[in-house]
Design a protein around this motif. Sequence first.
Motif, PDB file in Angstrom:
ATOM      1  N   ASP A 166      -1.068 -12.410  -4.053  1.00 37.76           N
ATOM      2  CA  ASP A 166      -1.506 -11.281  -4.879  1.00 37.76           C
ATOM      3  C   ASP A 166      -0.362 -10.382  -5.345  1.00 37.76           C
ATOM      4  N   ILE A 167       0.856 -10.900  -5.419  1.00 38.65           N
ATOM      5  CA  ILE A 167       1.971 -10.100  -5.943  1.00 38.65           C
ATOM      6  C   ILE A 167       1.736  -9.812  -7.422  1.00 38.65           C
ATOM      7  N   PRO A 168       1.877  -8.550  -7.865  1.00 33.84           N
ATOM      8  CA  PRO A 168       1.684  -8.249  -9.289  1.00 33.84           C
ATOM      9  C   PRO A 168       2.697  -8.997 -10.165  1.00 33.84           C
ATOM     10  N   VAL A 169       2.239  -9.365 -11.346  1.00 31.47           N
ATOM     11  CA  VAL A 169       3.095 -10.006 -12.346  1.00 31.47           C
ATOM     12  C   VAL A 169       3.144  -9.091 -13.559  1.00 31.47           C
ATOM     13  N   TYR A 170       4.353  -8.657 -13.928  1.00 24.42           N
ATOM     14  CA  TYR A 170       4.530  -7.804 -15.102  1.00 24.42           C
ATOM     15  C   TYR A 170       5.250  -8.606 -16.183  1.00 24.42           C
ATOM     16  N   ASP A 171       4.657  -8.615 -17.356  1.00 26.30           N
ATOM     17  CA  ASP A 171       5.225  -9.345 -18.485  1.00 26.30           C
ATOM     18  C   ASP A 171       6.334  -8.513 -19.124  1.00 26.30           C
ATOM     19  N   ALA A 172       7.525  -9.110 -19.250  1.00 27.49           N
ATOM     20  CA  ALA A 172       8.641  -8.427 -19.915  1.00 27.49           C
ATOM     21  C   ALA A 172       9.049  -9.157 -21.190  1.00 27.49           C
ATOM     22  N   ASN A 173       8.140 -10.017 -21.697  1.00 26.18           N
ATOM     23  CA  ASN A 173       8.460 -10.804 -22.895  1.00 26.18           C
ATOM     24  C   ASN A 173       9.795 -11.512 -22.708  1.00 26.18           C
ATOM     25  N   ALA A 174       9.921 -12.164 -21.545  1.00 29.78           N
ATOM     26  CA  ALA A 174      11.218 -12.697 -21.116  1.00 29.78           C
ATOM     27  C   ALA A 174      11.219 -14.215 -21.023  1.00 29.78           C
ATOM     28  N   TYR A 175      10.640 -14.858 -22.018  1.00 32.59           N
ATOM     29  CA  TYR A 175      10.595 -16.318 -21.985  1.00 32.59           C
ATOM     30  C   TYR A 175      12.002 -16.904 -21.883  1.00 32.59           C
ATOM     31  N   HIS A 176      12.953 -16.326 -22.616  1.00 30.24           N
ATOM     32  CA  HIS A 176      14.334 -16.816 -22.596  1.00 30.24           C
ATOM     33  C   HIS A 176      15.237 -15.933 -21.734  1.00 30.24           C
ATOM     34  N   GLY A 177      14.640 -15.079 -20.925  1.00 34.23           N
ATOM     35  CA  GLY A 177      15.414 -14.177 -20.081  1.00 34.23           C
ATOM     36  C   GLY A 177      15.140 -12.732 -20.442  1.00 34.23           C
ATOM     37  N   ILE A 178      15.405 -11.854 -19.521  1.00 33.62           N
ATOM     38  CA  ILE A 178      15.120 -10.428 -19.713  1.00 33.62           C
ATOM     39  C   ILE A 178      16.099  -9.811 -20.715  1.00 33.62           C
ATOM     40  N   THR A 179      15.550  -9.023 -21.638  1.00 35.87           N
ATOM     41  CA  THR A 179      16.349  -8.198 -22.545  1.00 35.87           C
ATOM     42  C   THR A 179      15.964  -6.744 -22.305  1.00 35.87           C
ATOM     43  N   PHE A 180      16.940  -5.941 -21.912  1.00 38.47           N
ATOM     44  CA  PHE A 180      16.675  -4.541 -21.607  1.00 38.47           C
ATOM     45  C   PHE A 180      16.603  -3.713 -22.888  1.00 38.47           C
TER      46      PHE A 180
ATOM     47  N   ASP B 178       0.803  -1.222   0.000  1.00 42.30           N
ATOM     48  CA  ASP B 178       0.000   0.000   0.000  1.00 42.30           C
ATOM     49  C   ASP B 178       0.837   1.273   0.000  1.00 42.30           C
ATOM     50  N   ASP B 179       2.145   1.131  -0.076  1.00 44.83           N
ATOM     51  CA  ASP B 179       3.028   2.296  -0.083  1.00 44.83           C
ATOM     52  C   ASP B 179       3.200   2.777  -1.527  1.00 44.83           C
ATOM     53  N   PRO B 180       2.719   3.981  -1.858  1.00 48.56           N
ATOM     54  CA  PRO B 180       2.801   4.454  -3.248  1.00 48.56           C
ATOM     55  C   PRO B 180       4.229   4.715  -3.714  1.00 48.56           C
ATOM     56  N   ALA B 181       5.171   4.752  -2.778  1.00 48.10           N
ATOM     57  CA  ALA B 181       6.565   5.018  -3.140  1.00 48.10           C
ATOM     58  C   ALA B 181       7.357   3.731  -3.360  1.00 48.10           C
ATOM     59  N   ILE B 182       6.663   2.586  -3.380  1.00 46.16           N
ATOM     60  CA  ILE B 182       7.330   1.294  -3.565  1.00 46.16           C
ATOM     61  C   ILE B 182       6.626   0.504  -4.662  1.00 46.16           C
ATOM     62  N   ALA B 183       7.405  -0.059  -5.568  1.00 45.29           N
ATOM     63  CA  ALA B 183       6.888  -0.976  -6.596  1.00 45.29           C
ATOM     64  C   ALA B 183       7.502  -2.349  -6.347  1.00 45.29           C
ATOM     65  N   PHE B 184       6.672  -3.389  -6.390  1.00 49.11           N
ATOM     66  CA  PHE B 184       7.112  -4.743  -6.024  1.00 49.11           C
ATOM     67  C   PHE B 184       6.387  -5.693  -6.974  1.00 49.11           C
ATOM     68  N   PHE B 185       7.134  -6.434  -7.805  1.00 52.58           N
ATOM     69  CA  PHE B 185       6.468  -7.288  -8.789  1.00 52.58           C
ATOM     70  C   PHE B 185       7.370  -8.446  -9.212  1.00 52.58           C
ATOM     71  N   LEU B 186       6.750  -9.432  -9.847  1.00 55.10           N
ATOM     72  CA  LEU B 186       7.442 -10.589 -10.402  1.00 55.10           C
ATOM     73  C   LEU B 186       7.478 -10.479 -11.918  1.00 55.10           C
ATOM     74  N   ILE B 187       8.545 -11.004 -12.524  1.00 61.28           N
ATOM     75  CA  ILE B 187       8.649 -11.100 -13.982  1.00 61.28           C
ATOM     76  C   ILE B 187       8.774 -12.580 -14.332  1.00 61.28           C
ATOM     77  N   PRO B 188       7.801 -13.131 -15.057  1.00 65.31           N
ATOM     78  CA  PRO B 188       7.853 -14.561 -15.372  1.00 65.31           C
ATOM     79  C   PRO B 188       8.932 -14.889 -16.399  1.00 65.31           C
ATOM     80  N   ILE B 189       9.594 -16.020 -16.169  1.00 61.43           N
ATOM     81  CA  ILE B 189      10.644 -16.510 -17.050  1.00 61.43           C
ATOM     82  C   ILE B 189      10.245 -17.889 -17.559  1.00 61.43           C
ATOM     83  N   ARG B 190      10.411 -18.114 -18.847  1.00 63.06           N
ATOM     84  CA  ARG B 190      10.142 -19.410 -19.485  1.00 63.06           C
ATOM     85  C   ARG B 190       8.692 -19.878 -19.340  1.00 63.06           C
TER      86      ARG B 190
END
Length: 284
Positions: free
Chosen positions: A223-237, A195-207
């Motif tokens: 209820d942890i948020p899940v953000y998709d980073a199109n990272a099936y084979h790992g994160i690409t920045f 509930d702290d607006p100054a903190i972002a906390f999420f999971l990025i699914p892999i594979r």
Amino acid sequence: MRRSVRNVFFAILALLLPAGPALAEAPPFLHASGLKGWEAYIDKVRDDPGRDYVFALSPDGGWGWGRGGSAYEAEQFALSYCNKRARTPCRIYARDRKVVFEPQPDDAALAEKYAAAGSAALALRTSRPPSDGVKRGTAVGQPIPDLDLTDAAGNKLTLEGMRGKAVLFQQFGTWCPYCQGEISRVHAAYRQVKDDPAIAFFLIPIREDASVTRNWLTSKKIDIPVYDANAYHGITFADGQTLRARTPTTFIIDRNGVVAFFKDGTYDGWDDIPDALKQLARGE
């Protein structure tokens, strides 16, 4: 046969000789599992005098102990196990009953970290805003490259758009037994800061698809948020840098977009994470 005879000899000798010096108290800044490891180490030193035992630890709470037919063999086992858990280099803390940790002159910075830690609390400090042209990367102290994300509602997000917040994200997979093993502790940390607006906390699914991750978490009432980073084979920045697709891998980013914490693998100190995030969110 020779080893069993040797062990019997040492056991009898231990009964006949005066008790050895008492072991020191548990080393500082160990988390719960580390304290259990220390207790196991103490028991083994006492009950198995025929072998050499070594206990190693690091300033961030990493630990490991090893045993062997020689002090060198025990030391290698302890350091190998400890360094797999730690983000800072491990040092030998005790050999058998004797505490031997004595920082050398060239270990001044490490010794300062040991002295400053004092407890299991995870101490993080926010950085200064990075200058233009500073190399970006994923090591502690580097500005992290930007990353495109999509939330459950299809909204587009970026790491750059989270500047001004303390950010925690973890590479996660429902197929990963280590992720499953610590997710309850990750969730407990999230619940304290959600509930702290100054903190972002999420999971990025892999594979796996983000919907698979979300459905699994829902089935576990997480209820942890899940953000998709199109990272099936790992994160690409955004700048093309890639991140190894190992799970779990956890990052904490400060308000200036600089990596404040990185842990490749499971982490023993999740109880300390909420306070650390609140500290970063305040800009301390």
